[in-house]
Design a protein around this motif. Structure first.
Motif, PDB file in Angstrom:
ATOM      1  N   ALA A  97       0.782  -1.149  -0.002  1.00  0.00           N
ATOM      2  CA  ALA A  97       0.178   0.515   0.277  1.00  0.00           C
ATOM      3  C   ALA A  97       0.926   0.520   0.512  1.00  0.00           C
ATOM      4  N   VAL A  98       2.100   1.045   0.685  1.00  0.00           N
ATOM      5  CA  VAL A  98       2.922   2.332   0.743  1.00  0.00           C
ATOM      6  C   VAL A  98       3.585   3.033  -0.473  1.00  0.00           C
ATOM      7  N   HIS A  99       3.368   2.272  -1.650  1.00  0.00           N
ATOM      8  CA  HIS A  99       4.217   2.272  -3.163  1.00  0.00           C
ATOM      9  C   HIS A  99       3.008   2.553  -3.925  1.00  0.00           C
ATOM     10  N   LEU A 100       1.787   2.136  -3.490  1.00  0.00           N
ATOM     11  CA  LEU A 100       0.653   2.621  -3.757  1.00  0.00           C
ATOM     12  C   LEU A 100       0.112   4.557  -3.841  1.00  0.00           C
ATOM     13  N   GLY A 101       0.990   3.983  -3.401  1.00  0.00           N
ATOM     14  CA  GLY A 101       1.090   6.085  -2.650  1.00  0.00           C
ATOM     15  C   GLY A 101      -0.820   5.834  -1.074  1.00  0.00           C
ATOM     16  N   LEU A 102      -0.921   5.000  -0.447  1.00  0.00           N
ATOM     17  CA  LEU A 102      -1.997   4.172   0.668  1.00  0.00           C
ATOM     18  C   LEU A 102      -1.386   4.924   1.635  1.00  0.00           C
ATOM     19  N   VAL A 103      -0.924   5.699   1.902  1.00  0.00           N
ATOM     20  CA  VAL A 103      -0.142   5.744   3.241  1.00  0.00           C
ATOM     21  C   VAL A 103      -0.670   5.545   4.304  1.00  0.00           C
ATOM     22  N   ASP A 104      -2.289   6.180   4.653  1.00  0.00           N
ATOM     23  CA  ASP A 104      -3.139   5.914   5.655  1.00  0.00           C
ATOM     24  C   ASP A 104      -3.840   4.997   5.421  1.00  0.00           C
ATOM     25  N   ASP A 105      -3.742   4.212   4.530  1.00  0.00           N
ATOM     26  CA  ASP A 105      -4.161   2.756   4.888  1.00  0.00           C
ATOM     27  C   ASP A 105      -3.355   1.775   5.330  1.00  0.00           C
ATOM     28  N   ALA A 106      -2.180   2.451   5.025  1.00  0.00           N
ATOM     29  CA  ALA A 106      -0.459   0.877   5.435  1.00  0.00           C
ATOM     30  C   ALA A 106      -0.676   1.905   6.966  1.00  0.00           C
ATOM     31  N   ALA A 107      -0.637   2.987   7.590  1.00  0.00           N
ATOM     32  CA  ALA A 107      -0.923   3.429   8.835  1.00  0.00           C
ATOM     33  C   ALA A 107      -1.589   2.099   9.926  1.00  0.00           C
ATOM     34  N   VAL A 108      -2.919   2.194   8.990  1.00  0.00           N
ATOM     35  CA  VAL A 108      -3.631   1.670   9.951  1.00  0.00           C
ATOM     36  C   VAL A 108      -3.626  -0.087   9.853  1.00  0.00           C
ATOM     37  N   LEU A 109      -3.088  -0.582   9.115  1.00  0.00           N
ATOM     38  CA  LEU A 109      -3.271  -1.320   8.922  1.00  0.00           C
ATOM     39  C   LEU A 109      -2.095  -2.351   9.519  1.00  0.00           C
ATOM     40  N   TYR A 110      -1.101  -1.574   9.605  1.00  0.00           N
ATOM     41  CA  TYR A 110       0.108  -2.157  10.719  1.00  0.00           C
ATOM     42  C   TYR A 110      -0.495  -1.596  12.372  1.00  0.00           C
ATOM     43  N   GLU A 111      -1.269  -0.537  12.448  1.00  0.00           N
ATOM     44  CA  GLU A 111      -2.147  -0.709  13.709  1.00  0.00           C
ATOM     45  C   GLU A 111      -2.828  -1.191  13.888  1.00  0.00           C
ATOM     46  N   GLN A 112      -2.942  -2.379  13.342  1.00  0.00           N
ATOM     47  CA  GLN A 112      -4.306  -3.532  13.440  1.00  0.00           C
ATOM     48  C   GLN A 112      -3.646  -4.956  13.581  1.00  0.00           C
ATOM     49  N   CYS A 113      -2.632  -4.999  13.149  1.00  0.00           N
ATOM     50  CA  CYS A 113      -1.879  -6.616  12.939  1.00  0.00           C
ATOM     51  C   CYS A 113      -0.435  -6.059  14.494  1.00  0.00           C
ATOM     52  N   HIS A 114      -0.730  -4.552  14.329  1.00  0.00           N
ATOM     53  CA  HIS A 114       0.318  -5.048  16.147  1.00  0.00           C
ATOM     54  C   HIS A 114       2.032  -4.446  15.660  1.00  0.00           C
ATOM     55  N   ARG A 115       1.857  -4.341  14.725  1.00  0.00           N
ATOM     56  CA  ARG A 115       3.160  -4.108  14.119  1.00  0.00           C
ATOM     57  C   ARG A 115       4.264  -2.441  14.144  1.00  0.00           C
ATOM     58  N   HIS A 116       3.849  -2.603  15.695  1.00  0.00           N
ATOM     59  CA  HIS A 116       4.174  -0.892  15.548  1.00  0.00           C
ATOM     60  C   HIS A 116       5.707  -0.115  15.270  1.00  0.00           C
ATOM     61  N   ASP A 117       6.540  -1.506  15.171  1.00  0.00           N
ATOM     62  CA  ASP A 117       8.471  -0.723  14.878  1.00  0.00           C
ATOM     63  C   ASP A 117       8.255  -1.312  13.325  1.00  0.00           C
ATOM     64  N   LEU A 118       7.213  -1.532  12.385  1.00  0.00           N
ATOM     65  CA  LEU A 118       7.099  -1.052  11.033  1.00  0.00           C
ATOM     66  C   LEU A 118       6.068   0.213  10.958  1.00  0.00           C
ATOM     67  N   LEU A 119       5.407   0.540  11.686  1.00  0.00           N
ATOM     68  CA  LEU A 119       4.974   1.543  11.306  1.00  0.00           C
ATOM     69  C   LEU A 119       5.658   3.209  12.272  1.00  0.00           C
TER      70      LEU A 119
END
Length: 393
Positions: free
Chosen positions: A312-334
């Motif tokens: 999603a990051v490479h498609l410009g969907l940054v906000d969606d990517a942030a929500v996805l990282y939050e949902q899966c608790h990958r705060h390191d990647l966020l």
């Protein structure tokens, strides 16, 4: 909310609930505890949607029911999962399986959510040593196969005070949420829809001598307004195929398309439906090298949401990517995402609260950034927080 088994004279069809099982359908005799609030029929007369209200009250129940004439049964969707209250509904003017529901802010749901968060914080502060509560049951809208929307995504607009319209697909799998569309301020109600447009009412504009009906482009079709009717219908069909899991048909539509803008829109839809297998085909047709590599590199991540977010990051969907990282608790990647975007305050906030193992390295990276832009005093403070001031100052 309860739905009568004999709605519209039909019977409950096996597997017609949103999760595919029969559910608990009570038998009623005599007077029902609720009344029909409104009924809408689709464009070819094969489906009817119904909202209910408590008898003697104006409040509408949270459940939307759709009666299907082909199966002589009904399917339901409970808007309690969105944290909002349904107000009205309408079917697409041309697509018989697409409907929209206007929702309003639900004070009771929002209050319950705030209470739950407060109790969770209090329990944590008090050092409760009891076994942690079990994780909530997986929503039928957030399966690992990527069909539909997750509960967290559906609740993104729970606190919005304005009008939010949800579009859904009426499918054999149930009523599948497609997207949430916040309506701009000033518009009061949903009048109808004809993909890719929602038609909304603005009474103030009508009173001042202007028009009362305005078209708002659905989020999945933003930038696609210039396409012809056939291309728009293909996009809608593609979105439906992703929602119901018909991957072969979705891939066939990708191969039959020659318009790069349509491929990009299809890739965005794949991200929202978490279908990386189809997204890879779209990216290959686009010649999107970085996106295709992100699909392959992300295969090492154990969480589906993390894999989807990296693309999603490479498609410009940054906000969606942030929500996805939050949902899966990958705060390191966020944290790393915010650093790459230059959102250092957000990165430090995530590291301070949920990624403390990387807190010092985040301050150090912030210091390097400040040093590169000439903010020496800020860099010194960041290096001090990272514990590397003795070496780098």
């Amino acid at each position: 909310a309860m739905i009568p088994a004999d709605i519209c004279g039909g019977t409950h069809a096996p597997g017609s609930g949103p999760d595919g099982d029969d559910g608990d359908v009570p038998e009623f005799s005599g007077r029902l505890p609720f009344a029909i609030d409104s009924v809408r029929v689709n464009c070819d007369g094969t489906k009817a949607s119904v909202l209910f209200a408590h008898r003697g009250h104006v409040s509408v129940l949270s459940t939307l029911a759709v009666y299907d004439d082909d199966t002589d049964g009904y399917r339901t969707f409970d808007f309690a999962i969105t944290g909002r209250a349904p107000e009205s509904h309408a079917w697409d003017a041309a697509a018989p399986n697409v409907l929209a529901t206007q929702t309003a802010f639900d004070e009771n749901s929002f209050a319950d959510e705030k209470t739950e968060k407060t109790e969770n914080v209090r329990t944590k502060d008090e050092g409760d040593s009891r076994d942690p509560a079990p994780a909530p049951a997986a929503s039928p809208y957030a399966s690992e196969t990527g069909h539909g929307r997750s509960a967290a995504t559906m609740r993104r607009h729970a606190s919005s005070r304005g009008v939010v319209v949800f579009t859904l697909f009426a499918s054999p799998r149930g009523l599948l949420p497609q997207e949430a569309h916040p309506v701009p301020d000033g518009f009061e109600s949903l009048l109808g829809l004809a993909a890719p447009s929602l038609f909304v009412c603005n009474k103030a504009a009508a009173q001042s001598g202007g028009g009362a009906c305005f078209a708002v482009t659905m989020r999945d079709f933003v930038g696609m307004e210039h396409l012809d009717a056939e291309a728009k219908a293909e996009l809608l069909t593609f979105n439906y195929d992703l929602a119901v899991g018909d991957v072969d048909r979705a891939r066939a539509l990708v191969k039959a398309t020659t318009e790069p803008a349509v491929w990009e829109a299809m890739a965005h839809m794949c991200i929202k439906n978490k279908r990386l297998d189809v997204a890879e085909t779209c990216l290959a047709n686009l010649g999107h090298v970085r996106g295709g590599r992100a699909v392959r590199d992300g295969a090492d991540e154990p969480e589906l949401d993390a894999r989807v977010a990296s693309v999603a990051v490479h498609l410009g969907l940054v906000d969606d990517a942030a929500v996805l990282y939050e949902q899966c608790h990958r705060h390191d990647l966020l944290n790393r995402l915010y650093q790459a975007m230059g959102r250092w305050d957000d990165a430090i906030a995530v590291a301070s609260g949920k990624d403390r193992i990387n807190l010092k390295s985040t301050h150090y990276a912030h210091g390097r950034h400040l040093e590169s832009v000439g903010d020496v005093s800020g860099a010194i403070r960041a290096y001090e927080k990272s514990g590397c001031a003795a070496v780098d100052v």
